[in-house]
Scaffold this active site. Structure first.
Site, short mmCIF file in Angstrom:
data_model
loop_
_atom_site.label_atom_id
_atom_site.label_comp_id
_atom_site.label_asym_id
_atom_site.label_seq_id
_atom_site.Cartn_x
_atom_site.Cartn_y
_atom_site.Cartn_z
CG HIS A 120 -3.66 -5.17 5.24
ND1 HIS A 120 -3.51 -5.95 6.33
CD2 HIS A 120 -3.35 -5.94 4.18
CE1 HIS A 120 -3.14 -7.15 5.95
NE2 HIS A 120 -3.03 -7.18 4.66
CB ALA A 121 -4.28 -0.65 2.40
#
Lengths: 89, 574
Positions: free
Chosen positions: A15-16
């Site tokens: 993620h991110a």
């Protein structure tokens, strides 16, 4: 066609920041790179594709590379995942 | 001349011409039988421009606010480079032979909707980024200006329906004389931003202001909330005088920001800051804060996609405490719920969130949240002047329960041989009328009180402070609120305990003499308000303040209270 099964250990999963670091690294190679999580596969060079796999911490992914720098690409992406994308948070 | 009244959101006066902040609508009409390669060429050109624009924003934000804030724009750059997205635009174009705008819109929506369907708050939020990027390319293709402020080239008063953080990030601060916003309350984004920048602002001015045209003359009175459109010459000269007076007081205050606030009769009054992260901590020290009266800890919980660990919290708290040396830092435990949500906790929706499971009530239900925070705070307090404060306490039992959990954490840390503070001062926020009424009993249980006037006012007057329709009723200058404040201070002093205030009221120039007269020991406010607050304290004696306080308690409403103090003390009359 080289491939490898790997476990994502970073607390955020893919993620991110980890996802952007991963995609940026993949984009540096000429070969085709895919990442598979469960039944879904995406190009490792697509941030939207990688994000939508929704890979959480401790899940397995399969990396496949195909093309001229396939071996070195697989090796360096493997290291990146094992090192938690360079930030051992 | 037209006169409107909104909510005074940031001190000062702006006299200038109006700049209308309006978003131009993106309209796409689909046409068929297009030349695919010509359309694709248009797309590639627009893509290049979009990359240049976003790189520029990225650099700008990175220089002004740091890497962290800029990250969203580097993520947007990656979306522009995404091979899957490009393929999908190409596919639509080849299949439909339509215009590039329609093809792009379709591809963007496909991706955004796919993201939104996933059961993941982080990815859902990325849908917004995809659309933001898509809209940027569409604006370039359609020849719509990059940002609504493209034509802002002389210092003006920004007039808008409402502003979002991404709207404000790019406005050149030197071009803003003031803000006049149709929507929002004193705690809206623009209000907070304006106070942070020291720019006068009126919010909640009503939809009528949107009828004003670009270039019309306007006066924004950020201390009383008045807005004048096409003002008379008399008004202009009246406000020019006020502005001069305000600027002079500001200048004097800033030159003495780092000197203590000592009243005319020689009493030192503590002026401290409300902060929410390390950057604020530094700004607070620069503004002359003698410590922190309110450290909001929500930032740690809001920025991630999961609960912060004890270790992460410890590091952040320690970094903040270190900025302040021996000065006190009051850490408030998590105040989430009400209007503040945490998406990853998926808390149940409540009919009345302000009267529901928020703050300490939530923490009691969730020891997995509460205990790591208390442990982190205890560790950060070791050898430092850190105090712990609990929000939204309504009853004595709640303090006892909070204290018991804190002791449990201390015992655990002791058993684990982790270094921590064996003794910390414990306080509570007084923001529920019940706590104010019971303050004589509560004072026996704690080391200090801090009055949260924002919530205390809205609970006392049963008026939502974020609702522009009743925000005037929820004024903290209402005599019932001031009477409760007096009750709390008297009760605490009787037990030998001190009382601070960390609500907006503590930083309001007009309120300062009243609060001083009521016996408030500590004033905690947003850093930009500190220099002027100190200067006001220096201008009065405790005796004089006492007389003022006694008189205003007999008045009928907030307007009377404010005009009385304004007329009496020229220094606060701006």
């Amino acid at each position: 066609m080289p491939e490898k099964k790997l476990t994502i250990t970073h607390p955020l999963g893919l993620h991110a920041r980890p996802a952007s670091i991963f995609v940026r690294a993949a984009a540096k190679f000429k070969c085709n790179i895919t990442i598979t999580h469960g039944a879904r596969t995406s190009s490792a060079k697509s941030i939207l594709g990688v994000l939508s796999l929704g890979v959480q911490k401790d899940s397995e992914v399969i990396l496949k590379t195909e093309g001229e720098d396939a071996d070195v690409a697989l090796q360096s992406l493997e290291e990146l995942i094992k090192e938690d994308f360079g930030d051992a948070k | 001349m037209k006169e409107l009244k909104g909510i005074a959101a940031s001190l000062g006066f702006a006299i200038g011409s109006v700049f209308l902040y309006e978003r131009e609508e993106i309209r796409i009409e689909e046409c068929q039988d297009k030349d695919v390669s010509a359309e694709w060429q248009k797309f590639e050109d627009a893509l290049k421009t979009a990359k240049e624009q976003i790189s520029h924003i990225y650099e700008h934000v990175k220089n002004e606010s740091g890497e962290d804030h800029a990250e969203i724009f580097s993520a947007q750059l990656m979306i522009l480079d995404d091979p899957d997205l490009m393929d999908s635009v190409k596919q639509v174009l080849n299949a439909k032979r339509n215009n590039i705008e329609a093809a792009l819109y379709e591809a963007i929506e496909q991706f955004a909707m796919a993201m939104e369907m996933l059961d993941d708050e982080y990815l859902k939020a990325r849908a917004l980024d995809i659309r933001d990027v898509g809209n940027r390319i569409l604006r370039i293709l359609l020849g719509i200006a990059e940002s609504p402020t493209a034509g802002l080239n002389e210092p003006s008063v920004i007039l808008a329906d409402d502003l979002t953080p991404s709207d404000t990030v790019l406005i050149d601060k030197n071009m803003i004389l003031g803000f006049c916003i149709a929507k929002g309350g004193a705690t809206s984004h623009t209000a907070i931003l304006a106070r942070g920048l020291g720019i006068p602002a009126v919010v909640g001015a009503g939809d009528e202001i949107m009828k004003v045209k670009k270039g019309e003359r306007i006066i924004v009175d950020g201390s009383e909330g008045f807005v004048f459109i096409n003002p008379s010459d008399d008004k202009v000269s009246y406000y020019t005088e006020k502005q001069k007076h305000f600027n002079q007081v500001m200048k004097e205050s800033l030159s003495k920001a780092h000197e203590p606030a000592i009243t005319q009769d020689g009493q030192h009054v503590e002026v401290v800051a409300n902060i929410g992260n390390v950057e604020n901590a530094k700004a607070a020290m620069e503004a002359g804060a003698e410590g922190v009266g309110l450290l909001r800890t929500e930032f740690l919980y809001l920025e991630g996609t999961a609960l912060p660990t004890e270790e992460e919290q410890y590091k952040s708290y320690r970094a903040i405490v270190d900025v302040f040396g021996d000065y006190p830092v009051i850490l408030r435990t998590l105040d989430i719920g009400g209007d503040k949500e945490l998406s990853y906790l998926s808390l149940p929706k409540e009919a009345n969130p302000f009267l529901g499971v928020r703050a300490i009530r939530l923490c009691f239900n969730r020891p997995d949240i509460f205990k790591p925070q208390l442990r982190a705070a205890l560790r950060a307090a070791e050898g430092k002047n850190l105090k712990i404060m609990f929000p939204m306490v309504a009853t004595v039992d709640e303090i006892r329960q909070a204290r018991a959990i804190l002791t449990e954490c201390q015992n655990e840390l002791k058993a684990e041989k982790v270094s921590h503070a064996a003794k910390v001062d414990i306080g509570i926020m007084i923001e529920i009328p019940a706590a104010a009424i019971m303050s004589d009993v509560l004072a026996k249980e704690v080391d200090f009180f801090s009055i949260g006037t924002n919530d205390l006012s809205q609970y006392t007057l049963a008026a939502d402070r974020t609702n522009a329709g009743v925000a005037n009723i929820a004024s903290s200058f209402q005599p019932p609120v001031l009477r409760l404040v007096k009750m709390v201070i008297d009760a605490a002093h009787k037990e030998g305990k001190w009382v601070g205030m960390c609500g907006e009221l503590a930083g309001e120039p007009v309120a300062i003499p009243i609060l001083l007269g009521l016996g408030l020991d500590e004033f905690s406010m947003n850093p930009p308000a500190i220099p002027i607050a100190k200067q006001i304290i220096r201008s009065v004696s405790k005796e004089q303040a006492k007389e003022i306080a006694e008189l205003v308690l007999t008045l009928e409403n907030s307007d009377q209270v404010q005009s009385y103090v304004r007329d009496l003390l020229p220094i606060v009359n701006f």
